[in-house]
Design an enzyme around this catalytic site. Sequence first.
Site, PDB file in Angstrom:
ATOM      1  N   ASP A  20       6.438 -12.371   3.496  1.00 34.76           N
ATOM      2  CA  ASP A  20       5.728 -12.560   4.764  1.00 34.76           C
ATOM      3  C   ASP A  20       6.576 -13.252   5.817  1.00 34.76           C
ATOM      4  OD1 ASP A  20       5.744 -14.933   3.339  1.00 34.76           O
ATOM      5  OD2 ASP A  20       3.604 -14.944   2.967  1.00 34.76           O
ATOM      6  N   ASP A  26      -6.045 -22.208  -0.889  1.00 35.90           N
ATOM      7  CA  ASP A  26      -7.232 -21.351  -0.800  1.00 35.90           C
ATOM      8  C   ASP A  26      -7.090 -20.098  -1.672  1.00 35.90           C
ATOM      9  OD1 ASP A  26      -5.419 -19.826   0.587  1.00 35.90           O
ATOM     10  OD2 ASP A  26      -6.492 -19.840   2.491  1.00 35.90           O
ATOM     11  N   HIS A  76      -4.550 -17.973  -1.715  1.00 41.56           N
ATOM     12  CA  HIS A  76      -3.794 -16.836  -1.187  1.00 41.56           C
ATOM     13  C   HIS A  76      -2.480 -16.629  -1.931  1.00 41.56           C
ATOM     14  CE1 HIS A  76      -1.824 -19.589   2.110  1.00 41.56           C
ATOM     15  NE2 HIS A  76      -0.997 -19.461   1.107  1.00 41.56           N
TER      16      HIS A  76
HETATM   17  C1  F6R Z   1       5.141 -17.934   1.277  1.00 39.41           C
HETATM   18  C2  F6R Z   1       3.841 -17.463   0.837  1.00 39.41           C
HETATM   19  C3  F6R Z   1       2.697 -18.392   0.591  1.00 39.41           C
HETATM   20  C4  F6R Z   1       3.098 -19.651  -0.191  1.00 39.41           C
HETATM   21  C5  F6R Z   1       1.884 -20.547  -0.397  1.00 39.41           C
HETATM   22  C6  F6R Z   1       2.260 -21.837  -1.094  1.00 39.41           C
HETATM   23  O1  F6R Z   1       6.051 -16.860   1.448  1.00 39.41           O
HETATM   24  O2  F6R Z   1       3.688 -16.300   0.708  1.00 39.41           O
HETATM   25  O3  F6R Z   1       1.701 -17.698  -0.104  1.00 39.41           O
HETATM   26  O4  F6R Z   1       3.626 -19.255  -1.428  1.00 39.41           O
HETATM   27  O5  F6R Z   1       1.304 -20.850   0.834  1.00 39.41           O
HETATM   28  O6  F6R Z   1       3.069 -22.604  -0.268  1.00 39.41           O
HETATM   29  P1  F6R Z   1       3.787 -23.921  -0.814  1.00 39.41           P
HETATM   30  O7  F6R Z   1       4.788 -23.453  -1.843  1.00 39.41           O
HETATM   31  O8  F6R Z   1       4.491 -24.506   0.382  1.00 39.41           O
HETATM   32  O9  F6R Z   1       2.747 -24.783  -1.392  1.00 39.41           O
END
Ligand code: F6R
Length: 266
Positions: free
Chosen positions: A67, A136, A138
């Site tokens: 992303d 959440d 995702h």
């Molecule tokens: C990043 C992505 C997000 C992160 C998620 C966790 O490319 O796709 O889904 O993996 O937001 O972020 P962190 O690792 O900063 O807790």
Amino acid sequence: METIIADTYEEMSRIAADMIERQLMRKPSSVLGLATGSTPVGLYRELVRRHKEQGLDFSKVITFNLDEYLDLRPSHPQSYRYFMNENLFNHINVDPKNIHVPYGHAGDVEEFCEWYEQEIKRAGGIDIQVLGIGADGHIAFNEPGSSLGSRTRLKTLTKQTIEDNARFFDKAEEVPRFAITMGVGTILEAREILLLANSRKKADIIAEALEGPITAQVSASALQMHRHVTVIVDAEGGSKLKRADYYKWIFQEKKRLIPRLIGKVT
Ligand code: F6R
């Protein structure tokens, strides 16, 4: 699904690096799906170390990132392209023309998303996809309610994601509200998936995603339908898992009897 509960963040990152290294040994021209965020920083640090000290070769590797924020140019310090350059690409011998990160400033976003999907197909599909998980649930930026069959597209970020990511920006108002993201369906087409999660902040959502029902309200729960997923968490990240003892037992038995089966479906 294999769930590995590592003792520490460093051990989690090392086991993940072992899996990527094994993949590169098997297929030097592997297609790697990559994530940004704090979670995989230790994995990237370990891959860089192995490249520098042990010659781990990325010269034939093709990469696709999950992303990118809308409207951020690759030179913007908070763009995901910049993050990848700083944490991985600038320190290994990957060929720049084999790197793909969605363009946040693509003029025609729909056309770009279609092109990105085609590029993944042209490369032969993703061999191993690295994922983190949002509080959440995702994966990539597939926020709650994302179709489990969704493809690369523009997504509106939730307030929680904006707040979580504000730590990287000077002010919360600077966090982009939209992102281009691979879809859940795109992710599920990877041959193998590696989900990483550390810290207490991720404990509840990891338990929900792995042991709760499959639902579009928790995008990561869709991974339960994939045939080859390895989840690696640190002790805090795995602290709410109901079957933690069973996962630990499997890991210990594999380590003792057949270490090469770690990260394999058994
Ligand atoms: C990043 C992505 C997000 C992160 C998620 C966790 O490319 O796709 O889904 O993996 O937001 O972020 P962190 O690792 O900063 O807790």
